[in-house]
Write an enzyme that holds these catalytic residues in place. Structure first.
Site, PDB file in Angstrom:
ATOM      1  N   LYS A 292      -3.717  16.878   5.346  1.00  0.00           N
ATOM      2  CA  LYS A 292      -2.839  15.969   3.817  1.00  0.00           C
ATOM      3  C   LYS A 292      -1.702  17.223   4.142  1.00  0.00           C
ATOM      4  O   LYS A 292      -2.095  18.248   3.678  1.00  0.00           O
ATOM      5  CB  LYS A 292      -3.246  16.528   2.618  1.00  0.00           C
ATOM      6  CG  LYS A 292      -4.133  17.143   1.690  1.00  0.00           C
ATOM      7  CD  LYS A 292      -5.080  16.605   0.616  1.00  0.00           C
ATOM      8  CE  LYS A 292      -6.135  15.461   1.400  1.00  0.00           C
ATOM      9  NZ  LYS A 292      -6.118  14.065   0.868  1.00  0.00           N
ATOM     10  N   ARG A 293      -0.655  16.872   3.078  1.00  0.00           N
ATOM     11  CA  ARG A 293       0.664  17.063   2.353  1.00  0.00           C
ATOM     12  C   ARG A 293      -0.289  18.478   1.491  1.00  0.00           C
ATOM     13  O   ARG A 293      -0.533  18.555   1.144  1.00  0.00           O
ATOM     14  CB  ARG A 293       1.285  16.893   2.156  1.00  0.00           C
ATOM     15  CG  ARG A 293       2.267  15.777   3.234  1.00  0.00           C
ATOM     16  CD  ARG A 293       3.041  17.076   3.873  1.00  0.00           C
ATOM     17  NE  ARG A 293       4.239  17.460   3.317  1.00  0.00           N
ATOM     18  CZ  ARG A 293       5.041  17.268   4.029  1.00  0.00           C
ATOM     19  NH1 ARG A 293       6.118  16.415   4.811  1.00  0.00           N
ATOM     20  NH2 ARG A 293       6.493  17.773   3.493  1.00  0.00           N
TER      21      ARG A 293
ATOM     22  N   LYS B   5      -2.752  18.481  -5.145  1.00  0.00           N
ATOM     23  CA  LYS B   5      -3.802  18.373  -3.756  1.00  0.00           C
ATOM     24  C   LYS B   5      -4.882  19.241  -4.035  1.00  0.00           C
ATOM     25  O   LYS B   5      -6.066  19.055  -3.366  1.00  0.00           O
ATOM     26  CB  LYS B   5      -3.484  18.111  -2.458  1.00  0.00           C
ATOM     27  CG  LYS B   5      -2.594  16.737  -2.182  1.00  0.00           C
ATOM     28  CD  LYS B   5      -1.803  17.103  -1.076  1.00  0.00           C
ATOM     29  CE  LYS B   5      -1.342  15.516  -0.632  1.00  0.00           C
ATOM     30  NZ  LYS B   5      -1.659  14.574  -0.992  1.00  0.00           N
TER      31      LYS B   5
ATOM     32  N   HIS C 129       4.769   4.874  -6.039  1.00  0.00           N
ATOM     33  CA  HIS C 129       4.178   5.735  -5.167  1.00  0.00           C
ATOM     34  C   HIS C 129       3.293   7.137  -6.031  1.00  0.00           C
ATOM     35  O   HIS C 129       2.539   7.977  -5.523  1.00  0.00           O
ATOM     36  CB  HIS C 129       4.633   6.233  -4.111  1.00  0.00           C
ATOM     37  CG  HIS C 129       4.441   5.027  -2.912  1.00  0.00           C
ATOM     38  ND1 HIS C 129       3.455   4.815  -1.721  1.00  0.00           N
ATOM     39  CD2 HIS C 129       5.456   4.137  -2.811  1.00  0.00           C
ATOM     40  CE1 HIS C 129       4.146   3.983  -1.803  1.00  0.00           C
ATOM     41  NE2 HIS C 129       5.185   3.423  -1.431  1.00  0.00           N
TER      42      HIS C 129
ATOM     43  N   THR D 126      -5.053   8.181   1.276  1.00  0.00           N
ATOM     44  CA  THR D 126      -4.629   6.765   2.392  1.00  0.00           C
ATOM     45  C   THR D 126      -6.076   7.891   3.248  1.00  0.00           C
ATOM     46  O   THR D 126      -7.072   7.481   4.331  1.00  0.00           O
ATOM     47  CB  THR D 126      -4.060   6.184   3.609  1.00  0.00           C
ATOM     48  OG1 THR D 126      -2.939   7.604   3.560  1.00  0.00           O
ATOM     49  CG2 THR D 126      -3.264   5.335   1.994  1.00  0.00           C
TER      50      THR D 126
ATOM     51  N   LYS E  78      -9.306   6.853   5.940  1.00  0.00           N
ATOM     52  CA  LYS E  78      -9.850   7.238   7.463  1.00  0.00           C
ATOM     53  C   LYS E  78     -11.041   8.111   7.465  1.00  0.00           C
ATOM     54  O   LYS E  78     -11.970   7.726   8.724  1.00  0.00           O
ATOM     55  CB  LYS E  78      -8.631   7.913   7.711  1.00  0.00           C
ATOM     56  CG  LYS E  78      -6.733   6.868   7.456  1.00  0.00           C
ATOM     57  CD  LYS E  78      -5.887   8.000   8.071  1.00  0.00           C
ATOM     58  CE  LYS E  78      -4.232   7.219   7.281  1.00  0.00           C
ATOM     59  NZ  LYS E  78      -3.602   9.215   7.411  1.00  0.00           N
TER      60      LYS E  78
HETATM   61  C1  LIG Z   1      -3.095   9.225   6.655  1.00  0.00           C
HETATM   62  C2  LIG Z   1      -2.348  10.124   6.725  1.00  0.00           C
HETATM   63  C3  LIG Z   1      -1.071  10.853   5.110  1.00  0.00           C
HETATM   64  C4  LIG Z   1      -1.747  11.034   4.671  1.00  0.00           C
HETATM   65  O1  LIG Z   1      -2.677  12.100   3.749  1.00  0.00           O
HETATM   66  P1  LIG Z   1      -3.751  11.431   1.951  1.00  0.00           P
HETATM   67  O2  LIG Z   1      -4.633  12.358   2.466  1.00  0.00           O
HETATM   68  O3  LIG Z   1      -4.281  10.271   1.586  1.00  0.00           O
HETATM   69  O4  LIG Z   1      -2.528  12.727   1.042  1.00  0.00           O
HETATM   70  C5  LIG Z   1      -0.738  12.106   6.104  1.00  0.00           C
HETATM   71  N1  LIG Z   1      -0.648  12.773   6.605  1.00  0.00           N
HETATM   72  C6  LIG Z   1      -0.842  12.424   8.285  1.00  0.00           C
HETATM   73  C7  LIG Z   1       0.033  12.571   9.046  1.00  0.00           C
HETATM   74  C8  LIG Z   1      -1.456  11.318   7.552  1.00  0.00           C
HETATM   75  O5  LIG Z   1      -2.485  10.470   8.592  1.00  0.00           O
END
Ligand SMILES: *Cc1c(COP(=O)(O)O)cnc(C)c1O
Length: 786
Positions: A520-521, A526, A332, A628, A632
């Protein structure tokens, strides 16, 4: 159905809480409704298990499952959402309020855990015999709140009011042995309901308990503390999720958790194999495939060998050969700090037999390399056990029959750079499986307005389990009425989000402004800090020039920082300070606004993605394995503002570069620059950069004398800006200018957004899970016909 459910709900309310529907609280309604639904699915669930046990099954081993809420998703998958909504309405209850009463099951940190959750949903919908194994943490990911702009954390007690979506299977308890103690692993099974299907898959989460919850001898002799000591020691193992994302932490308790998970799961798989096929293990890989979600569950490899050798008396080499047919490993990340290496002393202290087995695997592996003509120095690079540590990724690749990356670019980087030596050794093991997201939760549930519109345009709902059908919508790209309706839905979702943010954060947003969202985290790679530096520069420019012609824009952030990650927390504080400065300045006339929402989580995400105009995906190229969140946004009709990183590359390929905003250095350009980057040059030669970077140390902002902002300054200037924020700053700024330009042309913007939605089909996790099924696990779709 409606009446049946009502009667069942009333009965549940009576048994559990002793109240009538009229008297029940929202939480009680949620719980009783969920239990009533559980009652309706049990037969299908048991039958699915029966059918699956006849053929080959796959198992997903994951330390994390970021599930979020269950009720709404289950109602959608059962096709009962409207009916239950009506039923509740007749009882004067708003279904939204009942959904909101459910706690998120936050047994994961971020993308990796959410991926596991999406895979569970997709496997059930696609009727794929996949079972999830994980840990039932009593405390999930911490809750976040801000105090004076600083992140604070508190415990997540998601089980306080019970968990109506799981069943404790006492009889299937197994024992897990550590050197100094033995514990019980008690399975809690959660049904994973297939959309529009009679298949119900299983997520089995293990809870750790003491063999005997209570030491009576100690208790009777008055040693109360001693009496509960063993219980507490066992409870500790499944007490809390480690809140670190992409970071290795060599903690004893974490290693205990990992072994607890894999030992219980592998024992469970072997037990069922023996029951169905007898004590014959030559055919293990004909019936079982085990997917290792990152290196966290890699101890499953030596654990399987231990069971075969010690409990069933197989020869080591035979056991190793069997293991080689069963395990596959997903990588990952390529961040060095995330690659798990365990101190051999820790392994020996907890489970000495496992250390012996790892060493034996290492020895056999060295011999194989010698036979293949590798030199002594070359072999050292591959070693599983080296310099007093065990390298979990090496163990997984040496034994696993497949290794996959999670986006095309990521897999290419693994093959060509990070794992190039491994790729040359075992080219046949390497595969790509681009991540995906479940269209049920991330469109059908969270954006019902858009879902209904799509169904209206396509004529039926089959797109919900065949997302490639969205492509057919492209024929409407020039129909003004359709684009108008599409953008009206976006506006509705923005109004809903604005209302929620007003209620929860107390900030007023204008739904007609651009909603530019980064969620995101929080991590340096990032680059939330790059976004904030940009916003601050835009603010300074607005102050200089009142007529700066930009559309009104709202910058929205959501992110949790690992509690021990000082720099990440500094970025939270800095962004909150920038927000305070901008939001309180009357002079700029509300042209830009900034809000950092508290406690970003799955249920909040479901409100944010549908309301986004712009998807911010700005990681340093080469650092984000896939992402991911980007998918979305795309599915809900938001163009990507991003670097050529992770799955952004494929997103842009699908929807067209002209429908997105790409900026920044590429992986190749960064490779070329290696060692020659000097952030100070950018700082000294670019007045915009100098101004915003200086704001970290010139007293513009107050970090409460913590030194946090100076540390951020140092990261950019003194420590060389490892994530290349300053190198990408100008390019970022120009890309934002292109956003403003495009947004002013309503029709053009609508087309870009629409085009993104139409081309999001390949990012369904249904596609991903079918690829794993065919190309790695070799398992078949199996319909529950009972
Ligand atoms: C989809 C999702 C993530 C992953 O987000 P990235 O932008 O791909 O790092 C992290 N936290 C939550 C709550 C999510 O729904």
């Amino acid at each position: 159905m409606k009446n049946e459910l009502k009667v069942s709900m009333e009965r549940q309310l009576k048994i559990k809480y002793g109240v009538s529907i009229e008297e029940a609280s929202k939480g009680e309604i949620f719980s009783s409704l969920s239990s009533a639904l559980m009652e309706t699915i049990i037969d299908n669930w048991n039958n699915t298990n029966k059918i699956y046990s006849k053929g080959k099954q796959a198992y997903y081993l994951s330390a994390e499952y970021l599930m979020g809420r269950a009720l709404g998703n289950n109602l959608i998958n059962l096709g009962l959402y409207e009916e239950v909504s009506d039923l509740l309405k007749e009882l004067n209850i708003d279904i939204n309020e009942i959904e909101e009463a459910e706690e998120d099951a936050a047994l994961g940190n971020g993308g990796l855990g959410r991926l596991a959750a999406c895979f569970m949903d997709s496997a059930a919908a696609m009727e794929v015999p996949l079972r999830g194994y994980g840990i039932r943490y009593s405390n999930g990911l911490f809750k976040q709140y801000f105090k004076d702009g600083f992140q604070e954390e508190c415990a997540d007690n998601w089980l306080t009011y019970g968990d109506p979506w799981s069943i404790r299977r006492e009889r299937e308890t197994v024992k897990v042995k550590f050197k100094d103690m033995e514990v019980k692993a008690v399975p809690y099974d959660t049904p994973i309901i297939g959309y529009d299907s009679k298949n119900i898959n299983t997520l089995r989460l293990w809870k750790c308990e003491a063999l005997e919850s209570f030491d009576f001898h100690a208790f009777n002799s008055g040693k109360y503390a001693k009496a509960v000591e063993l219980k507490n020691k066992a409870d500790d193992i499944s007490r809390v999720l480690y809140p670190n994302d992409d970071m290795r932490q060599g903690k004893l308790l974490r290693l205990k958790q990992q072994y607890f998970l894999v030992s219980a799961s592998v024992q469970d798989i072997i037990r069922s194999h023996v029951k169905l096929h007898g004590e014959n293990f030559e055919n293990l890989s004909e019936y079982h495939a085990i997917q290792l979600n990152d290196t966290h569950p890699v101890l499953a490899i030596p654990e399987l060998i231990r069971i075969l050798v010690d409990d069933y008396k197989l020869k080591f080499d035979n056991a190793l050969k069997i293991a080689k047919g069963v395990f596959a490993y997903t990588n990952h990340t390529i961040l060095a700090e995330a690659l798990e290496k365990w101190d051999n002393k820790l392994i020996v202290a907890l489970f000495p037999r496992i250390m012996q087995i790892i060493k034996m695997i290492d020895t056999r592996f060295i011999n194989e390399l010698k036979r293949k003509g590798y030199s002594k120095e070359e072999i050292e690079e591959f070693r599983i056990v080296k310099d007093g540590v065990s390298r979990m990724a090496n163990l997984a690749i040496a034994v696993g029959f497949a290794v996959n990356g999670v986006a095309k670019l990521h897999t290419d980087i693994l093959k060509d750079i990070e794992l190039n030596n491994w790729y040359k050794l075992y080219p046949e093991k390497f595969q790509n499986k681009t991540n995906g997201i479940t269209p049920r939760r991330w469109l059908r549930l969270c954006n019902r307005e858009l879902s209904h519109f799509i169904t209206e345009l396509l004529g039926d709902e089959s797109w919900v389990k065949d997302l490639s059908k969205l492509k057919e919508l492209e024929k409407f790209i020039n129909e003004e009425e359709i684009l108008k309706k599409f953008m009206m839905i976006k506006h509705t979702k923005k109004e809903q989000l604005a209302k929620y943010i007003k209620e929860t954060e107390g900030v007023e947003l204008d739904p007609s402004s651009i909603f530019d969202i980064q969620i995101k985290r929080l991590h340096e790679y990032k680059r939330q800090l790059l976004n904030t530096l940009y916003v601050l520069d835009l603010y300074f420019r607005l102050k200089e020039d009142k007529n700066l012609d930009i559309p009104k824009t709202t910058f929205i952030y959501g992110a949790k920082a690992f509690p021990g990650y000082r720099r990440a927390k500094a970025i939270v504080k800095f962004t909150n300070e920038v927000a305070k400065l901008i939001n309180n300045d009357k002079e700029i006339d509300g042209k830009i606004k900034v809000v950092f929402v508290e406690n970003y989580r799955v249920s909040y995400a479901e409100k944010l993605f549908p309301a986004a105009d712009l998807s911010k995906q700005i990681s340093t190229a080469g650092k984000e394995a896939s992402g991911t969140g980007n998918m979305k946004f795309m599915l809900n009709g938001a163009p990507t503002f991003g670097t050529m990183d992770g799955a952004n590359v494929e997103i842009v390929r699908e929807s067209g570069e002209e429908n997105n905003f790409i900026f920044g250095l590429t992986v190749e350009e960064i490779e070329e620059m290696r060692g020659n980057y000097n952030s100070k040059e950018y700082y000294e030669n670019n007045a915009s950069i100098k101004r915003v970077v200086d704001s970290l140390i010139d007293g513009t902002f107050d970090d409460g004398n913590t030194g946090l902002f100076e540390d951020l300054y140092n990261s950019l200037i003194e420590e060389g800006d490892g994530y290349l924020l300053l190198a990408d700053f100008e390019s970022f700024k120009k890309a934002e200018d292109r956003v403003f330009e495009a947004y002013k042309d309503e029709k053009r913007w609508a087309k870009m957004a629409f085009k993104n939605m139409c081309n999001a089909g390949m990012f369904s996790s249904d596609r991903t899970i079918l690829e794993y099924s065919k190309e790695i696990w070799n398992i078949k779709q199996t319909k529950n016909t009972l």
